[in-house]
Design an enzyme around this catalytic site. Structure first.
Site, PDB file in Angstrom:
ATOM      1  N   SER A  82       0.847  -1.197   0.000  1.00  0.00           N
ATOM      2  CA  SER A  82       0.000   0.000   0.000  1.00  0.00           C
ATOM      3  C   SER A  82       0.888   1.254   0.000  1.00  0.00           C
ATOM      4  O   SER A  82       1.746   1.389  -0.857  1.00  0.00           O
ATOM      5  CB  SER A  82      -0.960  -0.042   1.196  1.00  0.00           C
ATOM      6  OG  SER A  82      -1.941   0.941   1.059  1.00  0.00           O
TER       7      SER A  82
ATOM      8  N   ASP B  42      -8.698  -5.949  -5.318  1.00  0.00           N
ATOM      9  CA  ASP B  42      -8.396  -4.838  -4.399  1.00  0.00           C
ATOM     10  C   ASP B  42      -9.402  -3.713  -4.623  1.00  0.00           C
ATOM     11  O   ASP B  42      -9.606  -3.269  -5.756  1.00  0.00           O
ATOM     12  CB  ASP B  42      -6.961  -4.345  -4.691  1.00  0.00           C
ATOM     13  CG  ASP B  42      -6.436  -3.355  -3.658  1.00  0.00           C
ATOM     14  OD1 ASP B  42      -7.221  -2.523  -3.155  1.00  0.00           O
ATOM     15  OD2 ASP B  42      -5.222  -3.394  -3.376  1.00  0.00           O
TER      16      ASP B  42
ATOM     17  N   HIS C  30      -7.080  -5.678  -0.590  1.00  0.00           N
ATOM     18  CA  HIS C  30      -5.973  -4.743  -0.444  1.00  0.00           C
ATOM     19  C   HIS C  30      -4.946  -5.274   0.565  1.00  0.00           C
ATOM     20  O   HIS C  30      -5.202  -5.275   1.763  1.00  0.00           O
ATOM     21  CB  HIS C  30      -6.499  -3.387  -0.005  1.00  0.00           C
ATOM     22  CG  HIS C  30      -5.443  -2.325  -0.010  1.00  0.00           C
ATOM     23  ND1 HIS C  30      -4.686  -2.042  -1.125  1.00  0.00           N
ATOM     24  CD2 HIS C  30      -5.007  -1.486   0.959  1.00  0.00           C
ATOM     25  CE1 HIS C  30      -3.830  -1.075  -0.841  1.00  0.00           C
ATOM     26  NE2 HIS C  30      -4.007  -0.726   0.415  1.00  0.00           N
TER      27      HIS C  30
END
Ligand SMILES: *[C@@H]1O[C@H](CO)[C@@H](O)[C@H](O)[C@H]1NC(C)=O
Ligand SMILES: *[C@@H]1O[C@H](CO)[C@@H](O)[C@H](O)[C@H]1NC(C)=O
Ligand SMILES: *[C@@H]1O[C@H](CO)[C@@H](O)[C@H](O)[C@H]1NC(C)=O
Ligand SMILES: *[C@@H]1O[C@H](CO)[C@@H](O)[C@H](O)[C@H]1NC(C)=O
Ligand SMILES: *[C@@H]1O[C@H](CO)[C@@H](O)[C@H](O)[C@H]1NC(C)=O
Ligand SMILES: *[C@@H]1O[C@H](CO)[C@@H](O)[C@H](O)[C@H]1NC(C)=O
Ligand SMILES: *[C@@H]1O[C@H](CO)[C@@H](O)[C@H](O)[C@H]1NC(C)=O
Ligand SMILES: *[C@@H]1O[C@H](CO)[C@@H](O)[C@H](O)[C@H]1NC(C)=O
Ligand SMILES: [Ca+2]
Length: 574
Positions: free
Chosen positions: A198, A442, A488
């Site tokens: 991320s 995601d 994610h």
């Protein structure tokens, strides 16, 4: 890059013989701190050093860590400052006990607007015998974030902190961390790595793009790069609802997504509850199939948003899917287009779900409302408008305004947050390796965002080669793996697919033993197939099952569906 293997066996034996108690003292760590000006203009504070031995420590296995017990390490913190800035940056390292040191250094990053994942990040390296570091970026401690310091007292942007977050602090930590490792173990014989997901993934690329020789390898997940687009994307779903004049209940969109997963599951050749080919889903499935179907959800906690009604219960929902909700889902999937019909950005893959579209329920009107919330709001307020406000009205926000915000951010943050510089020649020439992975479902950073970037690297570095030949060269040192059904930086709740639990381990095998991860090792972590090993295909190949056999196939129409032409943006987008 790693140095020559000059280390004598006698010295190696001496280093290994040292035990934790000998080296894990404040005075020893003070004696091995990098020198002042090791990075020009930095002063290390010997007085700030803390060192405490941790023994028999257990890192539990998780979706992104294989776990290990019996770990012994020295838990070290110290700070440094930059001459003339009156600042203080805190560093934190876990240094394996000499017998457990496996000649590796690892830098780790953060998530959201945090530059650090704290102790949780440090666990990533010690399970692989790596001296592991994290930095607070100079934001005032390991629980502080960029948002705490981004605006100065006069209400303008603190560019020093912005650059710190953009790339500078991770670089400094890596340079100082490698020097500390060299001196602590009296060894130059180690490999250096980066690992993060991320924002942590963005930080990884911020280094690989600028400092070609800093790492031998980078394990990078779902990078939140191309931030000028990425953060505004978080507002797009709510603007779709505003524009369409329809704010569905979260339950209605969940039903549409459940139908999508059910209908697209088997397109990959195997009905296992996992949409491993969201591209085939995108090319063939229409949400209109859901119209008229019944949905119901029990009441849940939720709702509420900054500046709006207080958080409270979401009422139970019960109804049939409307054509307006289907149009909202279709418009979100299609991605942002401007009023001239030109494409501005990509969207999430079908089957990802619609958390950015989550409405709140207004108990006084009895209606669901589209709201802007989360990091998209923080981004527009703090980074673009430079105001300290937690709320953002969508009343006058159109698709064209979202496009203007994107163009403004591209220009304003081109050398800090955008992080899509596509030339990695220095890194590649130094022998560096990248494993880049991204959950195909995601719903925070779209999987296509990673596909676009890797394709930009291919085009930039192998302009003379055709598409397939270019990828073949790229795959010698930089591989992208889309993770079927994953969300994610983690498996998704909805689809019991595989997840690569030990990307750093696969990277280490590649860098140190030359084992190219042709297929990335992953494990199904939930559902009826939990525990099953499943290999992941490297882009641009796509998985396809015949019976229980998976193959990685080449399918140009599927590939093209991931790489749209952003013809609304007048400059190149990498
Ligand atoms: C280390 O911890 C494990 C539990 O994780 C425990 O069973 C074992 O006795 C401990 N060993 C020592 C030497 O303390
Ligand atoms: C390491 O040290 C930090 C700061 O001194 C402390 O907060 C943390 O709990 C320590 N970690 C362990 C595993 O002992
Ligand atoms: C570190 O290694 C060098 C080179 O082998 C050696 O000369 C030196 O004595 C070592 N220092 C320590 C503190 O072990
Ligand atoms: C969607 O599917 C999940 C199971 O994956 C289920 O728990 C949930 O109730 C379904 N939602 C709707 C609205 O049908
Ligand atoms: C939902 O509505 C249908 C039709 O109006 C009704 O038969 C059903 O009992 C309702 N279900 C719930 C959980 O309220
Ligand atoms: C939206 O635009 C109208 C008309 O220009 C203006 O009166 C209003 O204040 C704007 N609302 C917001 C929240 O900016
Ligand atoms: C793949 O992962 C499994 C654990 O999920 C592990 O047991 C196995 O050794 C790994 N294989 C390779 C080749 O790394
Ligand atoms: C799967 O592959 C194996 C080995 O190639 C083959 O023997 C088997 O028949 C295949 N199974 C299916 C269902 O195609
Ligand atoms: Ca499937």
């Amino acid at each position: 890059m790693h140095s020559v293997f000059w280390l004598s066996s006698a010295l190696a034996a001496a280093a290994c013989a040292a035990n934790l108690a000998d080296v894990c003292t404040t005075s020893y760590v003070q004696s091995v701190l990098p020198a002042d000006n090791f990075i020009q203009g930095t002063t290390l504070s010997a007085g700030s050093v803390t060192a405490s031995a941790v023994t028999n420590y257990t890192v539990p296995a998780s979706s992104s860590n294989p776990g290990k017990s019996g770990l012994n390490f020295c838990n070290v913190t110290f700070s440094y400052s930059h001459t003339g800035y009156n600042d203080k940056v805190n560093l934190w390292f876990w240094l394996p006990a000499p017998p457990q040191f496996q000649n590796r250094y690892l830098s780790t990053g953060g998530g959201g607007l945090a530059i650090t994942s704290g102790q949780n990040g440090l666990t990533a390296g010690v399970v692989h015998g790596a001296a592991t570091g994290t930095t607070d970026g100079g934001f005032g401690g390991f629980s502080k974030q960029l948002s705490d310091v981004l605006l100065l007292a006069d209400g303008t942007l603190n560019y020093n902190m912005l650059y710190s977050f953009g790339y500078k602090s991770i670089h400094e930590m890596s340079v100082l961390g490698k020097e500390l490792t060299r001196k602590f173990y009296n060894s130059t014989n180690f490999y250096s790595y980066y690992s993060g997901c991320s924002e942590g993934g963005r930080e990884g690329f911020s280094q690989v793009q600028r400092y070609g020789s800093q790492f031998d390898g980078a394990a990078v997940g779902a990078p939140a790069f191309r931030q000028a687009f990425q953060q505004v994307l978080h507002l797009f779903s709510a603007v779709v609802e505003k524009t369409n004049g329809y704010a569905p209940s979260p339950c209605e969109l969940e039903k549409i997504n459940n139908d999508t997963i059910a209908a697209c599951d088997a397109l990959d050749g195997r009905a296992d509850g996992v949409v491993s080919r969201t591209d085939l889903c995108k090319l063939t499935y229409k949400h209109s199939a859901s119209i008229g179907r019944h949905y119901s959800c029990p009441a849940t906690s939720g709702g509420g948003y900054p500046g709006g009604p207080p958080a409270g219960l979401m009422p139970a929902a019960n109804g049939t899917v409307t054509s307006q909700a289907v149009t909202v889902a279709e418009d979100i999937d299609k991605g942002l287009h401007d009023s001239k019909g030109r494409q501005v950005y990509i969207s999430f893959q079908p089957s990802s779900g619609y958390p950015d579209a989550a409405t709140t329920f207004d108990a006084t009107t009895g209606k669901y409302e589209a709201v802007a919330s989360g990091i998209g709001v923080q981004y527009v307020n703090l980074f673009l408008k430079e105001v300290n406000s937690a709320s953002l009205s969508l009343s006058n926000v159109t698709y064209d305004i979202l496009r203007e915000w994107i163009l403004e951010g591209m220009q304003k943050f081109s050398d800090t947050l955008q992080t899509t510089w596509p030339d990695l020649e220095d890194f590649q020439e130094g022998g560096g390796k990248i494993i880049h992975y991204h959950g195909e479902s995601d719903n925070s950073v779209p999987a296509a965002s990673s596909v676009m970037y890797q394709d930009s690297v291919r085009k930039t570095m192998y302009p003379e080669l055709g598409f397939r030949e270019g990828y073949s060269k790229l795959n010698d040192w930089y591989r992208l793996f889309l993770v079927p059904g994953a969300g994610h930086c983690a498996p998704s709740q909805q689809q019991p697919g595989p997840f690569p639990q030990d990307v750093l381990g696969s990277l280490i095998s590649w860098v140190e033993q030359g084992v190219n991860p042709t297929l990335l090792n992953a494990t199904v972590l939930s559902g009826p197939s939990a525990g099953t090993n499943q290999k992941l295909c490297a882009w641009p190949q796509r998985p396809f099952w015949i019976g229980s056999n998976m193959s990685c196939v080449y399918d140009q129409e599927s590939i093209d569906s991931w790489l749209p032409n952003l013809n609304s943006i007048p400059v190149p987008v990498y």
